[in-house]
Design an enzyme around this catalytic site. Structure first.
Site, PDB file in Angstrom:
ATOM      1  N   TYR A  37      -6.756 -30.147 -12.086  1.00 36.89           N
ATOM      2  CA  TYR A  37      -6.568 -28.833 -11.588  1.00 36.89           C
ATOM      3  C   TYR A  37      -5.777 -28.159 -12.764  1.00 36.89           C
ATOM      4  O   TYR A  37      -4.525 -28.310 -12.927  1.00 36.89           O
ATOM      5  CB  TYR A  37      -5.845 -28.674 -10.290  1.00 36.89           C
ATOM      6  CG  TYR A  37      -6.690 -29.166  -9.101  1.00 36.89           C
ATOM      7  CD1 TYR A  37      -8.257 -29.654  -9.342  1.00 36.89           C
ATOM      8  CD2 TYR A  37      -6.183 -29.412  -7.933  1.00 36.89           C
ATOM      9  CE1 TYR A  37      -8.962 -29.967  -8.289  1.00 36.89           C
ATOM     10  CE2 TYR A  37      -7.024 -30.001  -6.792  1.00 36.89           C
ATOM     11  CZ  TYR A  37      -8.317 -30.289  -6.854  1.00 36.89           C
ATOM     12  OH  TYR A  37      -8.955 -31.004  -6.151  1.00 36.89           O
ATOM     13  N   HIS A 104     -11.134 -39.100  -8.181  1.00 34.43           N
ATOM     14  CA  HIS A 104     -11.914 -37.829  -7.748  1.00 34.43           C
ATOM     15  C   HIS A 104     -13.691 -37.864  -7.492  1.00 34.43           C
ATOM     16  O   HIS A 104     -13.944 -37.234  -6.699  1.00 34.43           O
ATOM     17  CB  HIS A 104     -11.450 -36.993  -8.802  1.00 34.43           C
ATOM     18  CG  HIS A 104     -11.329 -35.451  -8.590  1.00 34.43           C
ATOM     19  ND1 HIS A 104     -10.401 -34.713  -9.173  1.00 34.43           N
ATOM     20  CD2 HIS A 104     -11.898 -34.743  -7.490  1.00 34.43           C
ATOM     21  CE1 HIS A 104     -10.501 -33.616  -8.758  1.00 34.43           C
ATOM     22  NE2 HIS A 104     -11.402 -33.542  -7.530  1.00 34.43           N
ATOM     23  N   PRO A 184     -12.354 -26.691   3.741  1.00 30.20           N
ATOM     24  CA  PRO A 184     -12.721 -26.631   5.097  1.00 30.20           C
ATOM     25  C   PRO A 184     -12.989 -25.134   5.504  1.00 30.20           C
ATOM     26  O   PRO A 184     -13.504 -25.074   6.495  1.00 30.20           O
ATOM     27  CB  PRO A 184     -11.282 -27.098   5.782  1.00 30.20           C
ATOM     28  CG  PRO A 184     -10.169 -26.954   4.870  1.00 30.20           C
ATOM     29  CD  PRO A 184     -10.917 -26.902   3.349  1.00 30.20           C
ATOM     30  N   LEU A 185     -12.492 -24.290   4.693  1.00 26.32           N
ATOM     31  CA  LEU A 185     -12.866 -23.049   5.054  1.00 26.32           C
ATOM     32  C   LEU A 185     -14.007 -22.470   3.967  1.00 26.32           C
ATOM     33  O   LEU A 185     -14.256 -21.297   3.895  1.00 26.32           O
ATOM     34  CB  LEU A 185     -11.806 -21.976   4.624  1.00 26.32           C
ATOM     35  CG  LEU A 185     -10.429 -22.314   5.779  1.00 26.32           C
ATOM     36  CD1 LEU A 185      -9.222 -21.773   5.264  1.00 26.32           C
ATOM     37  CD2 LEU A 185     -10.696 -21.895   6.983  1.00 26.32           C
ATOM     38  N   GLY A 186     -14.824 -23.631   3.731  1.00 21.36           N
ATOM     39  CA  GLY A 186     -16.134 -22.757   2.739  1.00 21.36           C
ATOM     40  C   GLY A 186     -15.519 -22.001   1.515  1.00 21.36           C
ATOM     41  O   GLY A 186     -16.303 -21.288   1.133  1.00 21.36           O
ATOM     42  N   GLY A 188     -13.288 -20.069   1.442  1.00 17.22           N
ATOM     43  CA  GLY A 188     -12.954 -18.581   1.718  1.00 17.22           C
ATOM     44  C   GLY A 188     -14.197 -17.679   2.266  1.00 17.22           C
ATOM     45  O   GLY A 188     -13.825 -17.046   3.471  1.00 17.22           O
TER      46      GLY A 188
HETATM   47  N1  LIG Z   1     -11.920 -33.767  -3.872  1.00 12.43           N
HETATM   48  C1  LIG Z   1     -12.519 -32.582  -4.523  1.00 12.43           C
HETATM   49  O1  LIG Z   1     -13.656 -32.683  -5.237  1.00 12.43           O
HETATM   50  C2  LIG Z   1     -12.168 -31.229  -4.051  1.00 12.43           C
HETATM   51  C3  LIG Z   1     -12.777 -29.941  -4.212  1.00 12.43           C
HETATM   52  C4  LIG Z   1     -12.298 -28.915  -3.972  1.00 12.43           C
HETATM   53  C5  LIG Z   1     -11.148 -28.718  -3.233  1.00 12.43           C
HETATM   54  N2  LIG Z   1     -10.363 -29.859  -2.883  1.00 12.43           N
HETATM   55  C6  LIG Z   1      -9.166 -29.678  -2.251  1.00 12.43           C
HETATM   56  O2  LIG Z   1      -9.364 -29.087  -1.128  1.00 12.43           O
HETATM   57  C7  LIG Z   1      -8.388 -27.941  -0.975  1.00 12.43           C
HETATM   58  C8  LIG Z   1      -8.870 -26.785  -0.326  1.00 12.43           C
HETATM   59  O3  LIG Z   1     -10.025 -26.478  -0.813  1.00 12.43           O
HETATM   60  P1  LIG Z   1     -10.627 -24.813  -1.417  1.00 12.43           P
HETATM   61  O4  LIG Z   1      -9.013 -24.101  -1.648  1.00 12.43           O
HETATM   62  O5  LIG Z   1     -11.269 -25.255  -2.389  1.00 12.43           O
HETATM   63  O6  LIG Z   1     -11.155 -24.040  -0.265  1.00 12.43           O
HETATM   64  P2  LIG Z   1     -10.769 -23.790   1.286  1.00 12.43           P
HETATM   65  O7  LIG Z   1      -9.530 -24.052   1.712  1.00 12.43           O
HETATM   66  O8  LIG Z   1     -12.051 -23.871   1.933  1.00 12.43           O
HETATM   67  O9  LIG Z   1     -10.692 -21.904   0.986  1.00 12.43           O
HETATM   68  C9  LIG Z   1      -9.572 -21.596   0.125  1.00 12.43           C
HETATM   69  C10 LIG Z   1      -9.800 -19.912  -0.138  1.00 12.43           C
HETATM   70  O10 LIG Z   1      -9.867 -19.203   1.069  1.00 12.43           O
HETATM   71  C11 LIG Z   1      -8.817 -18.527   1.290  1.00 12.43           C
HETATM   72  N3  LIG Z   1      -7.911 -18.515   2.502  1.00 12.43           N
HETATM   73  C12 LIG Z   1      -7.266 -19.756   2.965  1.00 12.43           C
HETATM   74  N4  LIG Z   1      -6.926 -19.496   4.497  1.00 12.43           N
HETATM   75  C13 LIG Z   1      -7.359 -17.976   4.560  1.00 12.43           C
HETATM   76  C14 LIG Z   1      -7.082 -17.283   5.666  1.00 12.43           C
HETATM   77  N5  LIG Z   1      -6.605 -17.847   6.824  1.00 12.43           N
HETATM   78  N6  LIG Z   1      -7.755 -16.191   5.658  1.00 12.43           N
HETATM   79  C15 LIG Z   1      -8.589 -15.573   4.622  1.00 12.43           C
HETATM   80  N7  LIG Z   1      -8.880 -16.425   3.436  1.00 12.43           N
HETATM   81  C16 LIG Z   1      -7.857 -17.445   3.450  1.00 12.43           C
HETATM   82  C17 LIG Z   1      -7.866 -18.777  -0.036  1.00 12.43           C
HETATM   83  O11 LIG Z   1      -7.335 -17.487  -0.384  1.00 12.43           O
HETATM   84  P3  LIG Z   1      -5.454 -17.190  -0.263  1.00 12.43           P
HETATM   85  O12 LIG Z   1      -4.989 -17.990  -1.274  1.00 12.43           O
HETATM   86  O13 LIG Z   1      -5.671 -15.743  -0.229  1.00 12.43           O
HETATM   87  O14 LIG Z   1      -5.031 -17.658   1.013  1.00 12.43           O
HETATM   88  C18 LIG Z   1      -8.956 -19.330  -0.958  1.00 12.43           C
HETATM   89  O15 LIG Z   1      -9.459 -18.194  -1.604  1.00 12.43           O
HETATM   90  C19 LIG Z   1      -8.100 -27.805  -2.351  1.00 12.43           C
HETATM   91  O16 LIG Z   1      -6.712 -27.180  -2.604  1.00 12.43           O
HETATM   92  C20 LIG Z   1      -8.073 -29.290  -2.942  1.00 12.43           C
HETATM   93  O17 LIG Z   1      -6.926 -30.048  -2.969  1.00 12.43           O
HETATM   94  C21 LIG Z   1     -11.016 -31.042  -3.375  1.00 12.43           C
END
Ligand SMILES: NC(=O)c1ccc[n+]([C@@H]2O[C@H](COP(=O)([O-])OP(=O)(O)OC[C@H]3O[C@@H](n4cnc5c(N)ncnc54)[C@H](OP(=O)(O)O)[C@@H]3O)[C@@H](O)[C@H]2O)c1
Length: 307
Positions: A37, A104, A184-186, A188
């Site tokens: 990252y 990863h 988990p939030l797709g 966003g």
């Molecule tokens: N192992 C892998 O290959 C892999 C790949 C991807 C991700 N990950 C891990 O999973 C974690 C989470 O995944 P992610 O961040 O990609 O996706 P996510 O948690 O599904 O979505 C994040 C997005 O949702 C927004 N958001 C979060 N809470 C919200 C709410 N209550 N209302 C409105 N918008 C909201 C965030 O913006 P705001 O900042 O504005 O809240 C951000 O744009 C990452 O930090 C990483 O550690 C792992």
């Protein structure tokens, strides 16, 4: 992941610091990052934000994904690189121990046993407490487990991404390891807060993902509208319903949502206390099925190995 530029838009050092501090104040105590990252910047920012509070958290990082442009390999799980990757992460995180050290992606050119064997050596030395995998399939998990106990699998899991239901989740429940549900939030989408038609900035990862483009985005937002209707009836937010649904799947599932906003962090943390009625669970599962989601998870031609 979203603590650095290049995923969901620009983030400053201060913003990252504040978000982690706010999460800690809410009682959030599991943080997940990766050396890829921002080419180490994510770990550095997280380490800085945890200064003086390291003992309050369970700290997870990942290695093995290569982000350098032009590289032939996308993943490097060769045993010879594992120690230096861990030591670099320890230095950037400003800690003596990584609680959960995860591969990863499984390197298609290296037997998973060999990578996990090298990770296990670090457990013996106290540099790592536990070993985890990310995006591994049940067979890769089984083989890894024969080398060293694996305590968790990190995989994308949400109402929009149900691949783990093909075997990984059952394996986690059966063998007692955790499933860290990433995105988990797709990314966003499952918050209902993305605008109807949105052209993502080129610095936003979603500009490249099929589910967020044109007609796919419109169809997916129709699915999310059904989720929002159910959330409204429960007087909770769409994001909270999406997270509570994941938590209802199994005690093995640990959602790891990402956020840089104090309000979103508080909203997401509160979802951990929700207990969904069975009829709500079945209604949202009929409204959003794996088949109804429009567009692939990654663009054709991306070279990321799949679990
Ligand atoms: N192992 C892998 O290959 C892999 C790949 C991807 C991700 N990950 C891990 O999973 C974690 C989470 O995944 P992610 O961040 O990609 O996706 P996510 O948690 O599904 O979505 C994040 C997005 O949702 C927004 N958001 C979060 N809470 C919200 C709410 N209550 N209302 C409105 N918008 C909201 C965030 O913006 P705001 O900042 O504005 O809240 C951000 O744009 C990452 O930090 C990483 O550690 C792992």
């Amino acid at each position: 992941m979203g603590l650095v530029d290049g995923y969901y838009g620009p983030v400053s050092d201060d913003q990252a610091d504040r978000a982690v501090g706010q999460a800690l104040d809410l009682g959030i105590n599991l943080f997940d990052t990766a050396d890829s990252y921002g080419s180490g910047e994510g770990e550095r920012r997280l380490g800085h934000a945890l200064t003086g509070r390291r003992d309050q958290v369970f700290l997870a990082t990942k290695f093995g994904l290569l982000t350098e442009p032009g590289s032939d390999r996308v993943v490097d799980g060769r045993p010879g690189i594992v120690r230096s990757r861990a030591e670099d992460s320890l230095r950037r995180l400003g800690t003596d121990t990584i609680d959960l050290f995860q591969l990863h992606r499984i390197d298609p050119q290296v037997p998973v046993e060999d990578t996990v064997g090298a990770m296990a050596e670090l457990v013996g030395e106290g540099k790592v407490r536990y070993v985890g995998l990310s995006e591994a399939n049940p067979e890769q998990l089984r083989r890894a487990m024969l080398t060293h106990p694996v305590v968790s699998v990190q995989s994308e899991y949400s109402l929009f991404e149900r691949g783990v239901e093909g075997g990984v989740l059952a394996g986690c429940v059966r063998f007692g390891y955790g499933l860290l549900a990433f995105a988990p939030l797709g990314k966003g989408l499952l918050t209902g807060k993305l605008q109807q038609v949105r052209d993502f900035d080129q610095g936003d990862l979603r500009s490249k993902l099929p589910r967020f483009g044109g007609e796919h985005l419109r169809r997916n937002q129709e699915l999310v509208a059904a989720l929002t209707a159910s959330a409204d009836q429960l007087s909770i937010t769409t994001a909270q319903l999406a997270l509570a649904w994941l938590l209802s799947r199994s005690p093995a599932v640990v959602p790891i949502p990402g956020s840089t906003s104090a309000a979103h962090l508080a909203e997401n943390a509160a979802a951990a206390d929700l207990d969904l009625p069975a009829e709500v669970i079945s209604s949202i599962e009929s409204a959003i099925t794996a088949e109804s989601v429009s567009g692939d998870r990654y663009p054709a031609g991306w070279r990321l190995p799949r679990g």
